[in-house]
Enzyme design. Sequence first.
Site, PDB file in Angstrom:
ATOM      1  N   HIS A 161      40.822  36.725  39.304  1.00  0.00           N
ATOM      2  CA  HIS A 161      39.804  37.591  38.962  1.00  0.00           C
ATOM      3  C   HIS A 161      39.792  38.340  38.068  1.00  0.00           C
ATOM      4  CE1 HIS A 161      37.250  35.897  42.543  1.00  0.00           C
ATOM      5  NE2 HIS A 161      38.595  35.792  42.992  1.00  0.00           N
ATOM      6  N   ASP A 369      38.026  43.103  30.745  1.00  0.00           N
ATOM      7  CA  ASP A 369      37.257  42.836  32.005  1.00  0.00           C
ATOM      8  C   ASP A 369      37.360  41.153  32.179  1.00  0.00           C
ATOM      9  OD1 ASP A 369      36.208  43.335  34.370  1.00  0.00           O
ATOM     10  OD2 ASP A 369      34.614  44.740  33.626  1.00  0.00           O
TER      11      ASP A 369
END
Length: 461
Positions: A161, A369
């Site tokens: 993730h 991110d």
Amino acid sequence: MSGRTSRLVVISNRVQSPKAASGGNQGGLAVALLAALREKGGVWFGWSGETVESFTGAIDLQQAGGVATATVDLEPQDVDEYYNGYANRSLWPLFHDRIDLTRFERDFEGGYLRVNRRFATTVRPLIGEGDLVWVHDYHLIPLGRELRRLGVANRLGFFLHIPWPPTRILMSLPSHEPLVRSLFDYDVVGFHTQDWLDAFLHYVTRQLGAELGENGIVTLGERSVRAIVAPIGIDAGEFETAARSEQAKFAHDRMHMSATGRSMIVGVDRLDYSKGLPERFGSYERFLTQHPDLQGLVYMLQIAPPSREKVDTYQAIRAELDAVSGRINGEFADIDWVPIRYVNKGYPRDELAGIYRAARVALVTPLRDGMNLVAKEYVAAQDPDDPGVLVLSIFAGAAAQLTAALLVNPYSADEVADAIALALRMPREERVRRWRALLDNIRREDVFWWRDRFLGALEQH
């Protein structure tokens, strides 16, 4: 294998209980995984978040809402070394290109491997023949290897993730090679973007001598893994509905009244150095300096709930933001205007949806991110007749999908300041056009699309 449909065993650091999720504040990941568990049957396993004096491996098995969850307590030393240590002082900063904040300690690595072994041993009896096993995120990279050592022959999938770091940075991690080799004990490995996948392929081909085949198959010795791009989404329909709820409407009206005619710029981020919050505050300060005519006509609301407060680098970022926001307010504030409202608390999803809807501009400007779902939530919450504008970092995984946003380099204060000004002055027609293009992607590639894409690959492998 039997003729029955494969059950799903989800394994992650923490578990979202269906009981907590029923309150409507669950994240998109929990929504998708809980739905898959209801459809397929199975169990969601992970750490309880609690500690016990001595690890026993005792499982707390709960059943609610048609979903089984199984949690295990860890020792305080496990939490210090595995979670606060290796996961969040070693892997997290390194994978976000912050080698300057990375700490390498043998005790950290030892605790990380010990907890992965404990997870494997504890979850092993819950895995039945033919079950699909889906492991999540950087906390549990070696778990597949530990499960194979225990004789698990099931199809194993792993999804990362967060970003995958460039080879030159990853090589600074002691024992980087065995860590990466352990990924070849999975059948499918997934990444949010092609950039993260390419970085993984660069490492395994250059450093390990792996060979690339067709359809994403990567072979190292006798083991082959399929590496795929599967960007996670949100439950778009649910979030659009949340934006029209009474709680959202109340939050929207509250923001509208408190704005007293001013345009709101919003940022919503967990308090973390990867989010680029000091740089964002500096960019906003540059905007105020370059556009004195807009001073007093806008304000920035930054919501930044604290996280991992026992890790020293997080204490430092909070202190820095307190100082920077105070300095900017001291320099620019007037008797009836404060340029930054900086809030260190979280809000329920329905309230956030209303806050998003009230904002003329959203600043989503992380330095790095894996995805960033705030960008997608902001778009889904907008008023179709009068949508706001998304300003998005090119270093967020979401930028690969949300190309109709105003894409910026978060390291450039001038570039972000210009984007803020452009967003505030953007004509309604252009705002609607950009918003529709963004929403189309968010609806099409939602969290259920992501789940089905990954599990489809795992079932076919």
